[in-house]
Design a protein around this motif. Structure first.
Motif, PDB file in Angstrom:
ATOM      1  N   MET A  90     -45.116 -11.267 -28.402  1.00 35.47           N
ATOM      2  CA  MET A  90     -44.195 -10.857 -27.248  1.00 35.47           C
ATOM      3  C   MET A  90     -43.081 -10.434 -28.054  1.00 35.47           C
ATOM      4  O   MET A  90     -42.373 -10.468 -28.537  1.00 35.47           O
ATOM      5  CB  MET A  90     -43.694 -11.544 -25.760  1.00 35.47           C
ATOM      6  CG  MET A  90     -45.325 -10.785 -25.352  1.00 35.47           C
ATOM      7  SD  MET A  90     -44.753 -11.698 -23.304  1.00 35.47           S
ATOM      8  CE  MET A  90     -43.634 -10.953 -23.102  1.00 35.47           C
ATOM      9  N   GLN A  91     -42.693 -11.828 -29.081  1.00 37.82           N
ATOM     10  CA  GLN A  91     -41.805 -12.410 -29.400  1.00 37.82           C
ATOM     11  C   GLN A  91     -41.773 -10.842 -30.668  1.00 37.82           C
ATOM     12  O   GLN A  91     -40.844 -11.162 -31.186  1.00 37.82           O
ATOM     13  CB  GLN A  91     -41.424 -13.079 -30.414  1.00 37.82           C
ATOM     14  CG  GLN A  91     -40.182 -13.586 -31.115  1.00 37.82           C
ATOM     15  CD  GLN A  91     -40.134 -15.130 -31.157  1.00 37.82           C
ATOM     16  OE1 GLN A  91     -40.862 -15.778 -31.722  1.00 37.82           O
ATOM     17  NE2 GLN A  91     -39.086 -15.800 -31.858  1.00 37.82           N
ATOM     18  N   SER A  94     -40.182  -8.179 -29.330  1.00 35.88           N
ATOM     19  CA  SER A  94     -38.494  -8.308 -29.248  1.00 35.88           C
ATOM     20  C   SER A  94     -38.348  -8.219 -30.878  1.00 35.88           C
ATOM     21  O   SER A  94     -37.120  -7.626 -30.927  1.00 35.88           O
ATOM     22  CB  SER A  94     -38.614  -9.240 -28.572  1.00 35.88           C
ATOM     23  OG  SER A  94     -38.856 -10.807 -29.337  1.00 35.88           O
ATOM     24  N   THR A  97     -37.130  -4.718 -31.524  1.00 29.69           N
ATOM     25  CA  THR A  97     -37.130  -3.808 -30.950  1.00 29.69           C
ATOM     26  C   THR A  97     -35.294  -4.462 -31.594  1.00 29.69           C
ATOM     27  O   THR A  97     -34.610  -3.932 -31.117  1.00 29.69           O
ATOM     28  CB  THR A  97     -36.624  -4.961 -29.373  1.00 29.69           C
ATOM     29  OG1 THR A  97     -38.300  -3.713 -29.038  1.00 29.69           O
ATOM     30  CG2 THR A  97     -35.673  -3.657 -28.416  1.00 29.69           C
ATOM     31  N   MET A  98     -35.387  -6.035 -31.855  1.00 31.96           N
ATOM     32  CA  MET A  98     -34.318  -6.256 -32.113  1.00 31.96           C
ATOM     33  C   MET A  98     -33.330  -5.698 -33.662  1.00 31.96           C
ATOM     34  O   MET A  98     -32.146  -5.278 -33.625  1.00 31.96           O
ATOM     35  CB  MET A  98     -33.574  -7.724 -32.188  1.00 31.96           C
ATOM     36  CG  MET A  98     -33.060  -8.390 -33.384  1.00 31.96           C
ATOM     37  SD  MET A  98     -31.421  -8.146 -31.963  1.00 31.96           S
ATOM     38  CE  MET A  98     -30.258  -8.839 -34.106  1.00 31.96           C
ATOM     39  N   PHE A 169     -37.836 -14.894 -27.839  1.00 35.02           N
ATOM     40  CA  PHE A 169     -37.971 -13.978 -27.269  1.00 35.02           C
ATOM     41  C   PHE A 169     -36.722 -13.467 -26.761  1.00 35.02           C
ATOM     42  O   PHE A 169     -36.659 -12.468 -26.640  1.00 35.02           O
ATOM     43  CB  PHE A 169     -39.454 -13.995 -25.879  1.00 35.02           C
ATOM     44  CG  PHE A 169     -39.398 -13.223 -25.819  1.00 35.02           C
ATOM     45  CD1 PHE A 169     -40.378 -11.733 -26.236  1.00 35.02           C
ATOM     46  CD2 PHE A 169     -39.072 -12.957 -24.374  1.00 35.02           C
ATOM     47  CE1 PHE A 169     -40.718 -10.688 -25.367  1.00 35.02           C
ATOM     48  CE2 PHE A 169     -39.540 -11.180 -23.565  1.00 35.02           C
ATOM     49  CZ  PHE A 169     -39.423 -10.510 -24.180  1.00 35.02           C
ATOM     50  N   ALA A 170     -36.131 -14.513 -26.160  1.00 30.92           N
ATOM     51  CA  ALA A 170     -35.406 -14.772 -25.483  1.00 30.92           C
ATOM     52  C   ALA A 170     -34.104 -13.983 -25.816  1.00 30.92           C
ATOM     53  O   ALA A 170     -33.227 -13.630 -25.887  1.00 30.92           O
ATOM     54  CB  ALA A 170     -35.451 -16.003 -24.474  1.00 30.92           C
ATOM     55  N   ASP A 172     -34.039 -12.694 -28.744  1.00 32.01           N
ATOM     56  CA  ASP A 172     -34.080 -11.732 -29.065  1.00 32.01           C
ATOM     57  C   ASP A 172     -33.727 -10.604 -28.681  1.00 32.01           C
ATOM     58  O   ASP A 172     -33.185  -9.656 -29.043  1.00 32.01           O
ATOM     59  CB  ASP A 172     -35.510 -11.251 -30.098  1.00 32.01           C
ATOM     60  CG  ASP A 172     -35.170 -12.105 -31.756  1.00 32.01           C
ATOM     61  OD1 ASP A 172     -34.770 -12.330 -32.085  1.00 32.01           O
ATOM     62  OD2 ASP A 172     -36.743 -12.441 -31.791  1.00 32.01           O
ATOM     63  N   LEU A 173     -34.270 -10.690 -27.329  1.00 33.98           N
ATOM     64  CA  LEU A 173     -34.092  -9.615 -26.226  1.00 33.98           C
ATOM     65  C   LEU A 173     -32.465  -9.196 -25.953  1.00 33.98           C
ATOM     66  O   LEU A 173     -32.131  -8.426 -25.512  1.00 33.98           O
ATOM     67  CB  LEU A 173     -35.088  -9.820 -25.087  1.00 33.98           C
ATOM     68  CG  LEU A 173     -34.985  -9.470 -23.780  1.00 33.98           C
ATOM     69  CD1 LEU A 173     -35.566  -7.348 -24.511  1.00 33.98           C
ATOM     70  CD2 LEU A 173     -36.025  -9.692 -22.457  1.00 33.98           C
ATOM     71  N   ASN A 174     -31.629 -10.438 -25.776  1.00 29.43           N
ATOM     72  CA  ASN A 174     -30.343 -10.767 -25.191  1.00 29.43           C
ATOM     73  C   ASN A 174     -29.731  -9.933 -26.174  1.00 29.43           C
ATOM     74  O   ASN A 174     -29.127  -8.634 -26.347  1.00 29.43           O
ATOM     75  CB  ASN A 174     -30.222 -11.884 -25.175  1.00 29.43           C
ATOM     76  CG  ASN A 174     -28.945 -11.793 -24.320  1.00 29.43           C
ATOM     77  OD1 ASN A 174     -28.533 -10.784 -23.621  1.00 29.43           O
ATOM     78  ND2 ASN A 174     -28.050 -12.328 -25.143  1.00 29.43           N
ATOM     79  N   SER A 176     -30.565  -7.522 -28.787  1.00 32.06           N
ATOM     80  CA  SER A 176     -31.281  -6.309 -28.140  1.00 32.06           C
ATOM     81  C   SER A 176     -30.005  -5.351 -27.964  1.00 32.06           C
ATOM     82  O   SER A 176     -29.868  -3.842 -27.575  1.00 32.06           O
ATOM     83  CB  SER A 176     -32.755  -6.193 -28.821  1.00 32.06           C
ATOM     84  OG  SER A 176     -33.250  -6.670 -27.756  1.00 32.06           O
ATOM     85  N   SER A 198     -26.538 -15.724 -28.795  1.00 35.68           N
ATOM     86  CA  SER A 198     -28.072 -15.252 -27.796  1.00 35.68           C
ATOM     87  C   SER A 198     -28.405 -16.287 -28.021  1.00 35.68           C
ATOM     88  O   SER A 198     -28.474 -16.939 -26.736  1.00 35.68           O
ATOM     89  CB  SER A 198     -29.152 -14.555 -28.646  1.00 35.68           C
ATOM     90  OG  SER A 198     -28.288 -13.323 -27.851  1.00 35.68           O
TER      91      SER A 198
END
Length: 245
Positions: A90-91, A94, A97-98, A169-170, A172-174, A176, A198
């Motif tokens: 999943m990373q 993310s 997306t980042m 993952f958290a 990168d998601l945050n 982005s 982040s």
């Protein structure tokens, strides 16, 4: 540009993440002050930019803490080995997306400065970014990201907080979400600051002492010094170029 490039290379050499956005703003301020004086600066615009650059890492810390806490609530019952195995895949999503959000905000700053120089020099008649400027900035950012040294990667990836797949993952998601939100609001933010914030927020959600706050203090010092240092470098670069030509 020369002032910001010198600062970025220096901070890269000492393995200290710094803001290219801050560096560009500082370089412009210094060059304009020595060329046209304070009347050439739009202090309202500068204030808006500086405010967004300061607020974004604080927001990233807070939202990173929330994102990581939610992930703990949702997946905390699973075994760490299984969890990290899933989030490794999943990373990739993310991180992509980042990368997109990074380009949507950071490349635009270089495009703006180059277009400003072209307009000021009379090479274009209106403030519209030429297609070749878009291509060159995108290509330069892609190459710089791909070829960037391990110095900054080690600092961001290991010295602030020991990242695992789920925490990566958290972060990168945050990052982005924060960066792309700023892009939609037409606000320039520092990707470096947002990502670092982040990671601090994600680490705090796990345990406050898990974050190496000494490294965070060093990064904060670099952030504070960036604009004044690059302003001086930009001013000196302008005087040198003026003297040569």
């Amino acid at each position: 540009l020369i002032g910001s490039i010198i600062w970025n290379l220096f901070t890269w050499y000492v393995a200290m993440p710094s803001s290219s956005s801050h560096a560009l703003v500082g370089g412009i301020i210094g060059a304009v002050l020595v060329s046209t004086g304070s009347t050439g600066l739009n202090f309202t615009g500068i204030g808006k930019i500086v405010l967004s650059l300061i607020a974004s890492p604080l927001l990233a810390i807070f939202s990173g803490f929330i994102v990581m806490t939610l992930l703990f609530m949702l997946f905390g019952r699973f075994a760490p080995s299984a969890l990290n195995g899933r989030f490794k895949k999943m990373q990739i999503l993310s991180a992509a997306t980042m990368a997109f959000s990074h380009g949507s905000n950071d490349a635009q700053k270089s495009m703006g400065i180059i277009t400003l120089a072209l307009l000021s020099g009379g090479y274009i008649s209106t403030f519209e970014v030429p297609e070749y400027v878009k291509f060159l900035c995108a290509a330069a950012m892609a190459c710089g990201t791909a070829l960037g040294g391990w110095r900054i990667i080690r600092t961001i990836g290991g010295k602030i907080f020991k990242l695992e797949p789920i925490s990566g993952f958290a972060a990168d998601l945050n990052s982005s979400i924060v960066i792309f939100s700023a892009t939609l609001l037409h606000l320039p933010v520092s990707t470096t600051h947002v990502v670092s914030g982040s990671i601090m927020g994600v680490g705090t959600a796990k345990r406050i002492r898990a974050v190496r706050w000494g490294v965070a203090q060093q990064m904060l010092a670099a952030w504070v010094l960036t604009i004044p240092c690059t302003a001086v470098m930009g001013a000196l670069a302008y005087q040198i170029v003026l003297w040569i030509f």
